[in-house]
Design an enzyme around this catalytic site. Structure first.
Site, mmCIF file in Angstrom:
data_model
loop_
_atom_site.group_PDB
_atom_site.id
_atom_site.type_symbol
_atom_site.label_atom_id
_atom_site.label_comp_id
_atom_site.label_asym_id
_atom_site.label_seq_id
_atom_site.Cartn_x
_atom_site.Cartn_y
_atom_site.Cartn_z
ATOM 1 N N THR A 13 0.863 -1.183 0.000
ATOM 2 C CA THR A 13 0.000 0.000 0.000
ATOM 3 C C THR A 13 0.898 1.230 0.000
ATOM 4 O OG1 THR A 13 0.022 0.127 2.391
ATOM 5 C CG2 THR A 13 -1.765 -1.115 1.398
ATOM 6 N N GLU A 23 -5.871 -3.570 0.096
ATOM 7 C CA GLU A 23 -6.209 -4.590 1.100
ATOM 8 C C GLU A 23 -7.430 -5.424 0.719
ATOM 9 O OE1 GLU A 23 -5.283 -1.521 1.686
ATOM 10 O OE2 GLU A 23 -4.180 -1.317 3.578
ATOM 11 N N LYS A 40 -13.689 18.425 11.356
ATOM 12 C CA LYS A 40 -14.605 18.386 12.504
ATOM 13 C C LYS A 40 -14.905 19.808 12.946
ATOM 14 C CE LYS A 40 -13.242 13.819 13.799
ATOM 15 N NZ LYS A 40 -11.964 13.172 13.957
ATOM 16 N N TRP A 84 -19.395 16.772 11.385
ATOM 17 C CA TRP A 84 -18.388 16.431 10.383
ATOM 18 C C TRP A 84 -18.691 17.080 9.042
ATOM 19 C CZ3 TRP A 84 -17.289 10.433 10.883
ATOM 20 C CH2 TRP A 84 -16.704 10.211 12.135
#
Ligand code: AMP
Length: 533
Positions: free
Chosen positions: A179, A322, A430, A435
């Site tokens: 990754t 993944e 935030k 959010w």
């Protein structure tokens, strides 16, 4: 009691055998870096893979050994995947755009024995050779005249194809991909024969890539990123024709798409930004595309609209290294035929549904399962036979206590099972306990005329904790002001989401796979203050 069926192992080489036996004359076309072209077919790929497997065995490689590549998309790279796996090895595709210290780290961590590479990457080899501790053999795919590098074709010429694929357990590894994390060292994901086969079987389905022997696919997604989204395997299973370009030049891609009547393409959003620029400048456009898959980052609405207007279906893929990498696909819903154009685009801007095989859930920070109501956002978790359990050489599993992989993405799931990414967990802004989705802000901004790219990051704010700072790269020659941006955004996002500051910049930093590098942006702007400007 067991059932009464055969023990037919889910091994990767069955996919190539299927392609060679049932679709042997389906072509694999390559446009090389020097502008030359070659044509082979699945039977040829299978023959060359056996010759390479024989050569690798002759070099002393054993089952499980890693064979690395530094290469663009072409038929020799495809041969290398199957040749390495066929000799019982593990193909390790290295991303040449990684930073040098990462290139050193991953080849050593993987303990690569052999490196197959494009001549274009010779400078990387010359520079890092002394620091790579395990690589014993270097093989160049396209050595220039007079070079003393071992050439790929010269090597194959020394071997016949009398080689039987190495057999073993279906849970043995076949491929290793790292990754390109934005922090810390890259982590290796070790795919298995079984996971890779099941993933490929899922991928060809109509709701996913929609691949069959009638398909002609030009994958722009590089073979060195996230297993090229599994297409080299799915393509064999489908028996399709591949058209590869070893260069990412939109003029070349368009020429190949039209001449070879390419029906399927796949790539990250930036590929299409470059294609659009070429289309605008030249008046050319791909004419035969039926399915265009976009993933790796959120596909912007304007991009989806333009490709749909070209007459192609847009698939919006979400996944990660993944997850092999397919997680979900934003593709037509059951009521597709009754929807207006805009409503169809509404469907595709979301990341879509899972194919059978993987399952999703959204949990809050305390791990409490969130309802599928399209509103409750939280951490997206996934499980299934092609999802990671443990990173390569890690001591512990990378799973929650109850066996799910936490993706690090923030998402909602709608009542019909459609998943929608709202952010990366570490990138959400935030503000006052609520959010703000940096992804939504960026998508809204790039939908504006004159805006080439945008990045939203949360900056500390004395009253609201964080507020959005929006960074914009303009198209060349475009006249766009802060006021224009705010006016445009007002139509697309809630008022309290509007950025407190908009800055115009020359460029934005990216990871090796083209994603915005927010960590670096936050570092760059660490001294920024809203009050001080
Ligand atoms: P990688 O392993 O490099 O392919 O990166 C995987 C990450 O890319 C995911 O965890 C997401 O954050 C992001 N990503 C991939 N596809 C999408 C998409 N369609 N929309 C939004 N983010 C995406």
């Amino acid at each position: 009691m067991l059932g009464g069926m055969q023990d037919f192992k889910l091994r990767v080489m069955h996919m190539l055998d299927h392609a060679a036996n049932e679709h042997g004359d389906r072509e694999i076309v390559t446009y090389w870096a020097d502008g030359s072209e070659t044509r082979t077919n699945w039977a040829g790929i299978s023959r060359d893979a056996r010759r390479l497997a024989k050569a690798l065995t002759d070099m002393g490689l054993k089952k499980g050994d890693r064979v690395a590549t530094l290469g663009m998309n072409h038929s020799r790279h495809l041969v290398s995947w199957y040749g390495a796996i066929g000799m019982g090895g593990v193909i390790h595709t290295i991303n040449p755009r990684l930073f040098e210290d990462q290139l050193v780290y991953i080849a050593n961590h993987a303990e690569d024995q052999v490196l197959l590479y494009d001549a274009a990457f010779q400078p990387i080899i010359d520079k890092l050779k002394d620091q790579w501790t395990s690589i014993k053999h270097y093989i160049c795919y396209d050595p220039p005249e007079g070079s003393d590098a071992q050439g790929f074709e010269d090597l194959l010429d020394r071997y016949d194809d009398d080689f039987a694929w190495v057999d073993g357990d279906e849970r043995e590894p076949c491929m290793l991909c790292y990754t390109s994390g934005t922090t810390g060292n890259p982590k290796g994901v070790l795919y298995e024969h079984r996971s890779t086969t099941i993933h490929a079987m899922a991928e060809i389905q109509p709701a996913i890539f929609d691949l069959s022997t009638t398909s002609v696919a030009l994958p722009v997604v590089p073979m060195f990123h996230a297993a090229a989204w599994g297409l080299p395997f799915a393509g064999a299973l489908a028996g399709l024709k591949f058209v590869y370009a070893a260069v990412n030049d939109p003029a070349v891609l368009t020429m190949l798409m039209n001449r070879e009547k390419v029906t399927h393409s796949a790539g990250v959003p930036t590929v299409w930004l470059a294609m659009f620029q070429h289309m605008d400048a030249s008046g050319e456009a791909p004419e035969y595309l039926k399915v265009v898959t976009i993933g790796g980052s959120a596909a912007p609405r304007a991009m989806i609209e333009r490709i749909m207007k070209m007459g192609a279906r847009v698939n919006h893929a979400w996944g990660m290294t993944e997850t092999s990498p397919i997680g979900t696909m934003g593709s037509p819903s059951p009521d597709w035929g009754d929807l207006s154009f805009d409503e169809q685009v509404d469907v595709v801007v979301k990341q879509g549904r899972v194919p059978f095989g993987v399952e999703l859930r959204v949990v809050d920070d305390e791990g409490v399962l969130q309802p599928r109501d399209g509103e409750s956002s939280g951490r997206l978790q996934i499980r299934g036979p092609w999802v990671i359990k443990r990173y390569f050489k890690a001591e512990e599993d990378a799973l929650t206590k109850d066996g799910w992989f936490d993706t690090g993405d923030v998402a909602v799931i709608h009542p019909d099972g459609v998943m929608q990414i709202t952010d990366r967990a570490k990138d959400v802004i935030k503000s006052g306990g609520e959010w703000i989705s940096s992804v939504d802000l960026e998508n809204a901004a790039v939908g504006m005329e004159g805006v080439a790219e945008a990045a939203a990051i949360g900056m500390p704010h004395p009253k609201w904790d964080e507020r959005p700072l929006l960074l914009i790269v303009k198209n060349e020659g475009a006249e766009v002001s802060k006021g224009d941006v705010i006016t445009h955004l007002t139509d697309h996002v809630a008022k309290w989401w509007l950025p407190d500051e908009v800055l115009f910049v020359d460029d934005l930093p990216h990871t090796a796979t083209g994603k915005l590098l927010k960590t670096e942006l936050r570092e760059r702007y660490k001294d920024f203050s809203f009050s001080g400007g």
